[in-house]
Design a protein around this motif. Structure first.
Motif, short mmCIF file in Angstrom:
data_model
loop_
_atom_site.label_atom_id
_atom_site.label_comp_id
_atom_site.label_asym_id
_atom_site.label_seq_id
_atom_site.Cartn_x
_atom_site.Cartn_y
_atom_site.Cartn_z
N GLN A 126 -8.42 -0.65 1.16
CA GLN A 126 -8.31 -2.02 1.64
C GLN A 126 -9.70 -2.58 1.89
N GLN A 149 0.83 -1.20 0.00
CA GLN A 149 0.00 0.00 0.00
C GLN A 149 0.87 1.25 0.00
N ALA A 183 2.35 1.77 -3.48
CA ALA A 183 1.35 2.32 -4.40
C ALA A 183 1.17 3.81 -4.17
N LYS A 184 1.15 4.23 -2.91
CA LYS A 184 1.01 5.65 -2.59
C LYS A 184 2.23 6.44 -3.06
N LEU A 230 -6.39 -5.51 -1.70
CA LEU A 230 -5.79 -4.18 -1.82
C LEU A 230 -6.14 -3.66 -3.21
N THR A 278 -5.38 4.28 -2.95
CA THR A 278 -5.48 2.91 -2.45
C THR A 278 -6.67 2.76 -1.51
N VAL A 332 -6.14 -0.42 -6.05
CA VAL A 332 -5.43 0.81 -6.41
C VAL A 332 -6.09 1.40 -7.66
#
Length: 835
Positions: free
Chosen positions: A90, A78, A81-82, A214, A88, A216
């Motif tokens: 969850q 996570q 990805a950020k 998760l 993102t 995105v």
């Protein structure tokens, strides 16, 4: 040196400007404009359509890319990805029991539910759609959302409370499930809860059926970078789902749509290139005369090369800029109409399409004019005076094909380049050989003909070079046009066959034998119900060799071995399954039919012996057939179909599916909600899965793909017809010279029309037959190897293509000649002098 180059550039610019004012380069300019404008339009519309369709799929998924796992996903992913600039969220999903109490009595009701803990940013794409069953508000620490069918099953009201784990929750609303991911996993009604509240309920423990997710979302380049990163570090319990392919079959369908869009752009460039090929032949004589005159006055080859190359470059730049601007204006005009077909409509940035369109114009001119340019450059004054033909160097062919390779690379992926280039070479050579044979046949006919027909044949045979180049050019244009017709037909037929209007949209599973009469009674008013007896089992051995998860390199193989699969127990193969291989030899064990993909995954062959673990029993079967299955069809499909044997006692349950019409209300006796309620009350454990909304989402995406294919096919068709007009007009000079001579000698218009149309009849007829035949063969290869669809041989479409293609060329020939046929000899002479 720099001063010399600057002076030559200025001189070439002046020549270009003077020729432009006189209209000398008209047909080359028009051809390049068509090429660059068409590529710009096709690329821009294709990118807009692609992004809109992907957004539609992403809205259905709630994200652009999803990692699913049976274990908690490390928080580092996570964070990564950020760091890439992606949004993102969850999600934790668990199957549990929900309890509600009737406030007017002490009656309690339990219901199996799928509890989904979501973060505040969920969904990243699209939105939750609340309905009117309950008042809607945001999730809080003591509130939940429920799926509409749960409201019906548990008779919930706005004042109801549900007990989940050790806590009671109020209802904050009822929402439709938006997700397209794994519709068959929705065997229980959904409840949405804040993810932190889910963790506090202490429902997750050893043996719990938990799924972690998760999600995105962001720009496509960033999504691609993140997906590549996690792919390199993929764990065995991870599963990836992308908006590019929400399901395997839907992903394949979308891939074929993208490839067709690229083929449309490539087709437009190739047909424009054919026009340039003919136009450059028209300008060859002028170039030869100019260069021979300059050489007679002492100009060197290097200087002439630079001067004429700069003129061609100016033509390419000027025409490409006009084409790109025209293409952009066309997209601005068309885009508003796309909103009627694509929701949401994501308009792509035009810069990429304009850049590709601009370079396509440059490349298409140099690719198809290179031969004429080099031929003119190497022509000496003596060759002009003696009319000595010059052979083209093989090096020039190599340069042309190298430029063509670069041109194709702008349209398609690298793995398709060589095959497409090879196909173009083979078809061009065949058309060239056909023109040679046609000329020999015309020479023979000329010796045995008379009158206007003999003159018509003479006009063709006196310019064999023009006949050859017209045969190749016209044949290639018709080939591309007919090929796109065949491929589009195959695509649409495959897509329509995959999801017809009566596609099953409701499934009933886990029907025990003693419950089947009651289920049949509940479903008694529904037509065309399919019932299949099934058992749960796992493949454990192939030819006495144990297969384990650790041995498998494919993720799909690992997943199959990790869980039990539904195995059909029927004696006949379903009609919607296509048997690709079957054994006629006698078998030692009961028969099993294997799905083609599984057979390839585990290298299973006919006659192999498979061992299954079914309810603790080790049972042995022998492969009798291999089947091809369309998983996207929503029919009852299975990896394995085993033969029922009376001596083997199996723990059979039943699986059903059927098409359920849209109910007017939940009170309708045949509504999914009412059927679910009856099944839960009268046959506990039987589950009804309603996939109508998911099926509708898939059908909408497929409809968008079909519209995109048809629209871009139509645009390519119009561009091809425009190119045929341009190519015909570009080679008009020699015809007008013949007409002037015939008119001077007293010939009537009807004889001249017959003479003129004879050329189009021979060229169009032969080119049409060859183009249609090659297009049929090429469409079969493209459908099978590139588009991954079932190819179909359509003789009626082949015959129609020959007639339409030949008639189209004949009609264009008549239209382009008509205005000149109305001119007097004096007017024709003035026109020739102005060229």
């Amino acid at each position: 040196m720099i001063k010399t180059y600057a002076q030559e550039t200025l001189t070439a610019s002046k020549w270009f400007y003077r020729s432009l004012k006189k209209g000398d380069w008209l047909w080359l300019i028009i051809a390049v404009i068509i090429a660059s404008a068409t590529v710009t339009v096709v690329k821009q519309l294709g990118e807009t359509i692609q992004q809109s369709m992907l957004r539609k799929a992403a809205d259905s998924m709630g994200a652009d890319f999803v990692i699913q796992s049976s274990r908690p996903i490390d928080t580092q992913w996570q964070q990564k990805a950020k760091q890439l600039g992606l949004k993102t969220s969850q999600e934790i999903s668990i199957v549990t029991m929900a309890l509600t109490a009737n406030p007017k009595s002490s009656e309690q009701q339990f219901q199996l539910v799928q509890l989904q803990g979501i973060s505040s940013s969920q969904p990243l794409r699209g939105s939750y759609n609340p309905n009117q069953l309950l008042p809607f508000s945001d999730l809080g620490s003591d509130t939940i959302w429920v799926e509409p069918k749960l409201v019906s099953l548990m008779k919930l009201t706005a004042d109801s409370q549900l007990t989940l784990g050790n806590k009671k929750f109020k209802l904050a609303g009822s929402i439709e499930s938006p997700q397209l991911i794994n519709p068959m996993a929705n065997f229980a009604p959904k409840i949405w809860i804040d993810i932190h509240q889910l963790k506090s309920l202490k429902l997750i423990g050893p043996g719990s059926r938990v799924s972690y997710q998760l999600s995105v979302a962001g720009k496509s380049q960033l999504i691609k970078a993140f997906s590549q990163l996690v792919e390199k570090n993929k764990l065995g319990h991870w599963q990836f789902i992308s908006a590019q392919a929400p399901s395997e079959d839907l992903g394949n369908s979308l891939d074929t749509a993208w490839l067709f869009l690229d083929l449309s752009a490539l087709s437009a460039v190739l047909v424009a290139g054919m026009s340039i090929l003919i136009a450059s032949r028209f300008y060859l004589t002028r170039w030869q005369n100019s260069m021979a005159l300059m050489r007679a006055f002492g100009a060197g080859n290097a200087k002439m090369t630079r001067l004429f190359a700069l003129q061609l470059t100016w033509i390419a730049l000027f025409s490409s800029l006009i084409g790109v601007a025209l293409g952009y204006l066309i997209t601005l005009f068309i885009t508003p109409y796309l909103s009627d077909y694509f929701t949401p409509l994501i308009i792509a940035s035009p810069f990429s399409a304009m850049l590709i369109g601009f370079f396509s114009g440059l490349l298409v001119l140099w690719t198809f004019a290179w031969q004429a340019f080099q031929t003119a450059l190497k022509t000496s004054p003596l060759q002009i005076l003696k009319s000595v033909p010059r052979q083209t160097s093989y090096l020039h062919w190599f340069v042309s094909f190298s430029l063509l390779l670069v041109l194709i690379s702008l349209m398609l992926e690298i793995d398709s380049l060589l095959w497409i280039l090879l196909g173009i070479v083979i078809i061009s050579l065949t058309l060239f050989l056909a023109s040679v044979l046609l000329l020999k046949m015309l020479f023979l006919l000329q010796n045995h003909s008379r009158g206007w027909f003999k003159i018509a044949l003479s006009n063709l045979t006196k310019e064999p070079g023009l006949v050859k180049i017209q045969m190749v050019s016209v044949g290639m244009v018709l080939f591309v046009l007919i090929l796109m017709t065949f491929v589009r037909q195959d695509l649409l037929q495959n897509w329509q066959a995959t999801l017809p209007g009566n596609t099953p949209n409701t499934f009933v599973m886990n029907i025990q034998p003693d419950q089947k009469p009651a289920v049949d009674k509940i479903l008694g008013n529904i037509d065309n119900i399919t019932n299949v007896p099934v058992v749960r089992g796992r493949l454990i051995k192939i030819n006495n060799q144990a297969i384990t998860i650790e041995q498998q390199t494919e993720e799909k193989a690992r997943r199959l071995l990790q869980r039990e699969a539904n195995i059909a127990v029927i004696s006949e193969i379903p009609q919607h399954n296509q048997i690709t291989e079957a054994s006629s030899a006698p078998l030692r064990f009961p028969k099993v039919s294997v799905e083609q993909g599984i057979a390839e995954l585990f290298n299973i062959k006919l006659g192999d012996i498979l061992d299954f673990n079914i309810a603790g029993q080790a049972l042995r079967y022998q492969v009798s057939s291999i089947r091809k299955v369309s998983w996207q069809s929503f029919q009852l499909n299975f990896f394995f179909i085993i033969e029922p044997v009376t001596s083997i006692n199996l723990p059979i349950s039943y699986l059903s599916n059927f098409y359920l019409k849209e109910a007017q209300s939940n009170a309708d006796s045949n509504s999914a909600a009412n059927l679910s309620r009856q099944l839960s009350l009268q046959t506990p454990g039987v589950l009804l899965i309603d996939v109508k909304k998911i099926l509708l989402q898939i059908q909408e995406i497929m409809a968008q793909a079909s519209w995109a294919v048809s629209a871009l096919y139509l645009f390519t068709l119009l561009a091809s017809i425009g190119v045929l007009f341009t190519a015909t007009l570009a080679s008009q000079q020699s015809r007008i010279q013949s007409w002037l001579l015939l008119r001077t000698l007293g010939a009537q218009n009807k004889e001249i029309i017959k003479i003129g149309l004879t050329e189009f009849l021979f060229l169009g007829g032969l080119a049409g037959i060859l183009a249609a035949s090659f297009a049929q063969i090429a469409s079969l290869l493209i459908s099978h190897y590139l588009l991954k669809t079932d190819p179909s041989l359509t003789p009626s479409l082949w015959l129609m293509s020959i007639l339409i293609g030949s008639s189209l060329f004949l009609l264009i020939g008549l239209i382009t000649q008509w205005s000149y046929l109305q001119k007097s000899p004096q007017q024709l002479k003035l026109y020739l002098n102005s060229i």
